[in-house]
Design a protein around this motif. Structure first.
Motif, PDB file in Angstrom:
ATOM      1  N   LEU A  32       0.914  -1.171   0.046  1.00 57.15           N
ATOM      2  CA  LEU A  32      -0.008  -0.066  -0.213  1.00 57.15           C
ATOM      3  C   LEU A  32       0.760   1.435  -0.113  1.00 57.15           C
ATOM      4  O   LEU A  32       0.633   2.404  -0.586  1.00 57.15           O
ATOM      5  CB  LEU A  32      -0.951  -0.060   1.239  1.00 57.15           C
ATOM      6  CG  LEU A  32      -1.974  -1.234   1.298  1.00 57.15           C
ATOM      7  CD1 LEU A  32      -2.821  -0.985   2.593  1.00 57.15           C
ATOM      8  CD2 LEU A  32      -2.803  -0.992  -0.065  1.00 57.15           C
ATOM      9  N   ARG A  33       2.063   1.206   0.795  1.00 56.82           N
ATOM     10  CA  ARG A  33       2.895   2.232   0.885  1.00 56.82           C
ATOM     11  C   ARG A  33       3.704   2.521  -0.372  1.00 56.82           C
ATOM     12  O   ARG A  33       3.786   3.750  -0.831  1.00 56.82           O
ATOM     13  CB  ARG A  33       3.818   2.272   2.057  1.00 56.82           C
ATOM     14  CG  ARG A  33       3.227   2.289   3.482  1.00 56.82           C
ATOM     15  CD  ARG A  33       3.606   2.651   4.590  1.00 56.82           C
ATOM     16  NE  ARG A  33       2.792   2.849   5.622  1.00 56.82           N
ATOM     17  CZ  ARG A  33       2.073   3.745   5.810  1.00 56.82           C
ATOM     18  NH1 ARG A  33       1.986   4.561   5.287  1.00 56.82           N
ATOM     19  NH2 ARG A  33       1.233   3.492   6.966  1.00 56.82           N
ATOM     20  N   ALA A  38       1.307   4.267  -2.711  1.00 56.65           N
ATOM     21  CA  ALA A  38       0.801   5.570  -2.126  1.00 56.65           C
ATOM     22  C   ALA A  38       1.818   6.537  -2.508  1.00 56.65           C
ATOM     23  O   ALA A  38       1.744   7.700  -3.015  1.00 56.65           O
ATOM     24  CB  ALA A  38       0.722   5.718  -0.494  1.00 56.65           C
ATOM     25  N   LEU A  56      -3.245   7.580   3.230  1.00 59.31           N
ATOM     26  CA  LEU A  56      -3.261   6.156   3.070  1.00 59.31           C
ATOM     27  C   LEU A  56      -4.186   5.732   4.193  1.00 59.31           C
ATOM     28  O   LEU A  56      -4.882   4.742   3.955  1.00 59.31           O
ATOM     29  CB  LEU A  56      -1.863   5.498   3.038  1.00 59.31           C
ATOM     30  CG  LEU A  56      -1.827   3.963   2.728  1.00 59.31           C
ATOM     31  CD1 LEU A  56      -2.577   3.483   1.351  1.00 59.31           C
ATOM     32  CD2 LEU A  56      -0.316   3.491   2.672  1.00 59.31           C
ATOM     33  N   ILE A  71      -6.026   4.054  -3.872  1.00 56.21           N
ATOM     34  CA  ILE A  71      -4.954   4.757  -3.524  1.00 56.21           C
ATOM     35  C   ILE A  71      -4.736   6.000  -4.696  1.00 56.21           C
ATOM     36  O   ILE A  71      -4.862   5.515  -5.855  1.00 56.21           O
ATOM     37  CB  ILE A  71      -3.649   4.089  -3.329  1.00 56.21           C
ATOM     38  CG1 ILE A  71      -3.722   3.121  -2.276  1.00 56.21           C
ATOM     39  CG2 ILE A  71      -2.417   5.171  -3.196  1.00 56.21           C
ATOM     40  CD1 ILE A  71      -2.708   2.348  -2.056  1.00 56.21           C
TER      41      ILE A  71
END
Lengths: 341, 232
Positions: free
Chosen positions: B98-99, B102, B110, B145
């Motif tokens: 996810l990071r 993002a 996030l 995102i």
């Protein structure tokens, strides 16, 4: 319950563990650079030097395998190519030793970028075959009659440079005792560079592209440039190893370009383990000493075959990967929270 | 927001989409696409998202012809999609992936997505090791995102129970309303589509059969005959 915040045990471990690990690594570097000079014979150091350079080549192969899922079979063409270009720079282009080193390095980086631009989009099997084809073409081109004035065909080239490089004369490079600390330092720098890249965003992007390229594109990533950068990086490491090799040997021959050396690098990576920076270097040292031990009986190829089977089927993590897993396994029971992940 | 103009997609000699024209968009609008197997639903999503190049026709997004634009180009301009088969990074932890996305899309909010999709407890787990239902939510999170304007979802309920599907749809419904974005959902679960979508399009044999609100679609004789049958 899964995930959540880091446990206090894990936090304490990492807070104390990181400086301790750095201290241990520094001590290992210093002891490793100095101790063998006093403890080992010149012959052993000579094999050790070969092992370190093979380890650097294995490091480059392992990085792309682990991060991008790609096997490069032409590593030796850059390794040996560096030697040829250095020799040609001195013998034919009248360059100083330092200029010849830089010229060889730049030419090989440009070559890697051009080759990578053509082949990095292909699937893993095609990539492997294309690196093999490119490597074999280079390996055979040095034997061409038209290039004999430059390459001396099957005879190879003697490289005798005048002056010094970083204060070292040709005789220093040829002396295994003087060469060991240099090769050891270069190997550490390469290993730490590769380790840093693995842990960087580029490393994360490469791993993510390997796992799911389509999702990466649908997440807004260019999946081409990172792989090309990875390919150029590993070839730069292979070129440095090749330049060190020619400085040490004072000679370059078609053997240093061939598939056999590329295979040895691949096997070294498998022996040491591809998942860490230390693995391929340890693998290179093990391979060099094993080759010396068993080569006298003429069973090197047999040894290579057995090593491939053993380390793919039985110990797929390699020596360093296996030892790391075992150490984690031993540490876990004493950690009630399961240790730092 | 999205105009699909006489779009055709061929697979060899088979025409999977046949001159489909459709307008999709509006803040907070959830647009469902239903139809029998082979109707061209996933092909429509593939063409719109850039995964498959149309044989003919045009796709306009916010007034611009984007028919030949790359997937990454579309993503950076607010068009995101999730997949029928969960498309995540199995060896990266939920947090890592996810990071990473993002960072690429410059999204510093996030945590809102993580909370909205109930992923807090799974952040440190490698995504390949978590339950399938949670993996579907990671897939949707990856698409959310970068605050996309248009979210394309290909059978988000595939492999989930009816209850899980409805739960996921409600998550999406809330996100679409809250973020005032448009979403297109291709789905087999007709009940879930009728209960959550504002507009429904029915495809059959590569052609658009009808578009309307759920009540209109349920009452459309052609749709009942071709697809819904007694289910309506």
């Amino acid at each position: 319950m899964s995930g959540g915040a880091a446990s206090p045990v894990a936090v304490r471990y990492s807070a104390v563990g990181a400086p301790l690990a750095a201290l241990a690594a520094t001590a290992l570097f210093v002891v490793g650079a100095v101790a063998p000079i006093y403890a080992a014979s010149e012959f052993t150091l000579r094999i050790g030097n070969q092992g370190l350079l093979l380890g650097m080549l294995a490091l480059s192969v392992a990085f792309l395998m682990n991060q991008a899922g790609l096997v490069a079979l032409g590593a030796a063409s850059v390794y040996g190519g560096a030697g040829y270009l250095f020799a040609i720079g001195i013998n034919n282009w009248d360059l100083s030793a330092t200029q010849a080193l830089l010229a060889a390095f730049v030419i090989l980086v440009v070559y890697a970028a051009a080759l990578g631009a053509l082949i990095i989009r292909t699937n893993p099997l095609a990539f492997m075959m294309l690196t093999l084809a490119a490597g074999e073409m280079i390996s055979h081109s040095v034997m061409l009659e038209g290039l004999r004035d430059y390459t001396s065909g099957a005879d190879g080239l003697v490289v005798a440079f005048k002056g010094s490089i970083l204060g070292l004369q040709a005789a220093d490079f040829a002396n295994p005792v003087h060469f060991w600390p240099l090769a050891w330092t270069a190997t550490w720098i390469s290993g730490l560079t590769i380790r840093a890249v693995r842990r960087s965003r580029l490393g994360a992007v490469l791993r993510a592209v390997r796992q799911n390229e389509e999702r990466m594109r649908f997440s807004g990533f260019d999946t081409y440039a990172p792989r090309l950068m990875g390919f150029v990086l590993i070839n730069a490491v292979a070129a440095v190893a090749g330049l060190l090799h020619v400085l040490n040997a004072g000679f370059v021959s078609p053997d240093s370009l061939g598939l056999s050396l590329s295979t040895n690098a691949l096997v070294s990576a498998l022996i040491g383990g591809v998942a860490s920076a230390a693995g391929p270097i340890v693998g290179g040292l093990i391979f060099a000493f094993a080759q010396d031990e068993f080569g006298a009986y003429g069973v090197t190829q047999l040894l290579t075959g057995v090593a491939i089977v053993v380390f793919i089927v039985l110990f797929s993590k390699g020596v360093v990967g296996g030892l790391t897993s075992a150490a984690r396994h031993l540490r876990r029971p004493s950690d009630p929270k399961g240790g730092a992940r | 927001m999205l105009e699909i103009d006489r779009l055709c997609v061929n697979y060899g000699r088979v025409r999977a989409l046949d001159e489909v024209s459709l307008e999709i968009g509006g803040e907070g609008v959830l647009h469902g696409v239903i139809g029998p197997n082979g109707a061209g639903k996933s092909t429509l999503l593939d063409a719109v998202s850039g995964r498959r190049r149309p044989t003919q026709g045009a796709i306009r997004y916010c007034g611009q012809d984007i028919t030949g634009k790359s997937v990454a180009w579309r993503r950076h301009r607010g068009m995101a999609r999730s997949f029928q088969r969960t498309s995540i990074f199995p060896d990266l932890t939920v947090d890592e992936q996810l990071r990473l996305v993002a960072w690429r899309l410059g999204d510093d909010r996030l945590d809102e997505i993580i909370q909205a999709l109930d992923l807090t407890d799974y952040l440190r787990e490698p995504a390949g090791r978590i339950a399938y239902g949670v993996q579907r939510r990671v897939d949707v999170a990856l698409a959310l995102i970068g605050r996309p304007q248009l979210l394309l979802m290909d059978e988000p309920g595939a492999g989930l129970s009816a209850e899980e599907t409805l739960h996921l749809f409600q998550h999406v419904r809330a996100l679409v309303a809250e973020r005032r974005i448009a979403a297109v959902i291709v789905e087999h679960d007709v009940d879930a589509v009728f209960s959550c979508c504002d507009v429904v399009t029915v495809l059959d044999l590569g052609r658009r059969l009808a578009t309307g609100n759920p009540a209109e679609i349920r009452a459309d004789a052609r749709v009942v005959e071709a697809y819904l049958g007694s289910a309506a």
